[in-house]
Write an enzyme that holds these catalytic residues in place. Structure first.
Site, PDB file in Angstrom:
ATOM      1  N   ARG A  62       0.819  -1.209   0.000  1.00 35.61           N
ATOM      2  CA  ARG A  62       0.000   0.000   0.000  1.00 35.61           C
ATOM      3  C   ARG A  62       0.857   1.265   0.000  1.00 35.61           C
ATOM      4  O   ARG A  62       0.451   2.306  -0.482  1.00 35.61           O
ATOM      5  CB  ARG A  62      -0.971   0.001   1.187  1.00 35.61           C
ATOM      6  N   TYR A  82     -17.353  20.626  -8.938  1.00 31.05           N
ATOM      7  CA  TYR A  82     -17.724  19.384  -9.633  1.00 31.05           C
ATOM      8  C   TYR A  82     -18.876  18.704  -8.876  1.00 31.05           C
ATOM      9  O   TYR A  82     -18.828  18.555  -7.651  1.00 31.05           O
ATOM     10  CB  TYR A  82     -16.470  18.503  -9.652  1.00 31.05           C
ATOM     11  N   ASP A 103      -9.514  22.002  -6.880  1.00 32.69           N
ATOM     12  CA  ASP A 103      -9.658  20.952  -7.877  1.00 32.69           C
ATOM     13  C   ASP A 103      -8.972  21.491  -9.131  1.00 32.69           C
ATOM     14  O   ASP A 103      -9.489  22.380  -9.807  1.00 32.69           O
ATOM     15  CB  ASP A 103     -11.141  20.658  -8.123  1.00 32.69           C
ATOM     16  N   LYS A 136      -8.287  12.452 -16.359  1.00 40.33           N
ATOM     17  CA  LYS A 136      -8.522  13.330 -17.505  1.00 40.33           C
ATOM     18  C   LYS A 136      -7.239  13.500 -18.321  1.00 40.33           C
ATOM     19  O   LYS A 136      -6.898  12.632 -19.086  1.00 40.33           O
ATOM     20  CB  LYS A 136      -9.097  14.663 -17.017  1.00 40.33           C
TER      21      LYS A 136
HETATM   22  C1  PLP Z   1     -13.869  14.150 -13.705  1.00 36.52           C
HETATM   23  C2  PLP Z   1     -13.623  15.151 -12.653  1.00 36.52           C
HETATM   24  C3  PLP Z   1     -13.389  14.765 -11.341  1.00 36.52           C
HETATM   25  C4  PLP Z   1     -13.490  13.316 -10.893  1.00 36.52           C
HETATM   26  O1  PLP Z   1     -12.617  12.448 -11.522  1.00 36.52           O
HETATM   27  P1  PLP Z   1     -12.975  10.878 -11.509  1.00 36.52           P
HETATM   28  O2  PLP Z   1     -11.644  10.246 -11.733  1.00 36.52           O
HETATM   29  O3  PLP Z   1     -13.951  10.668 -12.604  1.00 36.52           O
HETATM   30  O4  PLP Z   1     -13.532  10.577 -10.159  1.00 36.52           O
HETATM   31  C5  PLP Z   1     -13.145  15.734 -10.404  1.00 36.52           C
HETATM   32  N1  PLP Z   1     -13.130  17.034 -10.739  1.00 36.52           N
HETATM   33  C6  PLP Z   1     -13.336  17.452 -11.990  1.00 36.52           C
HETATM   34  C7  PLP Z   1     -13.286  18.909 -12.290  1.00 36.52           C
HETATM   35  C8  PLP Z   1     -13.604  16.531 -12.987  1.00 36.52           C
HETATM   36  O5  PLP Z   1     -13.857  16.947 -14.229  1.00 36.52           O
END
Ligand code: PLP
Length: 381
Positions: free
Chosen positions: A50, A106, A178, A203
């Site tokens: 881990r 988000y 974020d 992303k």
């Molecule tokens: C997609 C996204 C997330 C979450 O990512 P996941 O890997 O799908 O949980 C968080 N913040 C933003 C701005 C996003 O576009």
């Protein structure tokens, strides 16, 4: 070293053999030659999966080099990374405090704040993403944490990141951003004074629509808190996915450049289209936050949205469905272009969302920009 050189040369394999890339180590346990070594290894060694074997270790190092961070935690998804950052940011006894959350947060993060923060005794309070210096007035109550997301990933308001982070710090509140849109490349929130930078590696870093992962980066005291909570929630990512993320990091800057340039070209063409009333792209000179954007970001990603001129949601869905190259899908930042009718997703309580028509979001991939524009133009037609 400049950022692009760091992206290539950080997170190299730690063993002194001649591999360019780290091996994918699959292991839960790591055995020791004696009990003494097992409990008190000298020098400190890996002792359990881990904690991160290769390439998890190298991925953390590379993201740390990108942000100039003292600690990086990997999380199972982008959502898990924002939640981990919020948890690390909460003070030890947060009961009775508020959390200031940008109204552009988000959606699933918003749901976490509404349903789970109250269990810690923390009240989520939403603020206008464009509040700027006005955040100082909202910090008059005991505040555990301020959450930012800039630009907002549906409506693309740009926040005064440095100003909000500074105001939070002087009020004794932690700050979390974020940072998925910038991917840590187009802007460095830690340099702008934010304590915890969370990012969905799903992303742009992953970049190939084949994994879910998140990371949180922090410096100094925040890094120590993050390191402490990192292991507490049992989060761990697979070495295969860590390998793919590390591989994605090597080409991240190039891919962002291409998506960003194509995105801006398409945004300008949309801006001139009679069926489009507004393009929500902070890199466009007519975006209300363009000056602020220029002062904080060194470029654009390929994710932005546009408002249709008097065309309602139903018809916007037909437009999206009429595209051939742009596929209908959630997520963004992959090599392939996506289109998303997003009115159903918008939740606002601080500033109501008002628009002249339906909202469509685009994620511009790595295809030829002329082909992408031709596809959108025929669908709008
Ligand atoms: C997609 C996204 C997330 C979450 O990512 P996941 O890997 O799908 O949980 C968080 N913040 C933003 C701005 C996003 O576009």
């Amino acid at each position: 070293m400049k950022r692009d050189t760091r992206l290539i040369h950080s997170g190299q394999p730690r063993r002194s053999d001649d591999l360019v890339n780290p091996p994918i180590e699959r292991a839960s346990t790591v055995v020791a030659p004696s009990t003494a070594e097992l409990y008190n290894p000298t020098p400190p060694r890996r002792h359990y999966g881990r904690g991160g074997l290769s390439p998890n270790h190298e991925l953390r190092e590379a993201i740390g080099a990108l942000y100039g961070a003292d600690h990086v935690a990997l999380a199972q998804s982008g959502l898990a990374s924002v939640i981990l950052a919020l948890r690390a940011a909460l003070p030890d006894t947060p009961a009775g405090m508020q959390a200031l959350i940008t109204d552009s947060a988000y959606g699933p993060v918003r749901r976490f704040c509404d349903e789970e923060l109250p269990r810690y005794g923390v009240t989520p309070v939403y603020y206008d993403p464009r509040i700027g210096a006005g955040i100082a007035e909202r910090l008059d109550k005991p505040t555990a944490v301020v959450l930012l997301e800039s630009p907002g990933s549906l409506t693309f308001e740009v926040q005064d990141i440095a100003g909000i982070a500074k105001a939070a710090r002087s009020a004794g509140a932690a700050s979390v951003i974020d940072d998925t849109w910038s991917a840590g490349v187009l802007m460095n929130p830690l340099e702008l004074g934010v304590e915890y930078a969370a990012q969905a590696l799903t992303k742009y870093v992953g970049g190939h629509s084949d994994l879910l992962m998140g990371a949180v980066a922090a410096k100094g005291d925040a890094a120590a808190r993050l390191k402490d909570k990192d292991v507490l929630f049992g989060g761990h990512v697979s070495p295969d996915d860590a390998y793919l993320c590390l591989r994605g990091l090597r080409t991240l800057s190039l891919r962002l450049e291409r998506s960003g340039a194509s995105g801006l070209a398409i945004a300008r063409q949309l801006d001139a289209h009679p069926k489009v009333s507004r393009v929500l792209h902070p890199g466009l000179e007519n975006h209300p936050d363009h000056a602020l954007f220029k002062s904080q970001f060194n470029g654009s990603s390929g994710c932005f949205a546009f408002v249709l001129n008097g065309i309602e949601a139903r018809e916007s869905e037909t437009i999206a469905e009429s595209c051939h190259l742009f596929r209908l899908g959630f997520s963004w930042g992959g090599y392939e272009s996506l289109i998303l009718p997003c009115d159903r997703q918008i939740r606002r309580t601080a500033v109501p969302w008002k628009a002249e028509g339906a909202l469509l979001r685009l994620s511009i991939g790595l295809e030829d920009a002329d082909d992408l524009w031709a596809d959108l133009a025929q669908a709008l037609g």
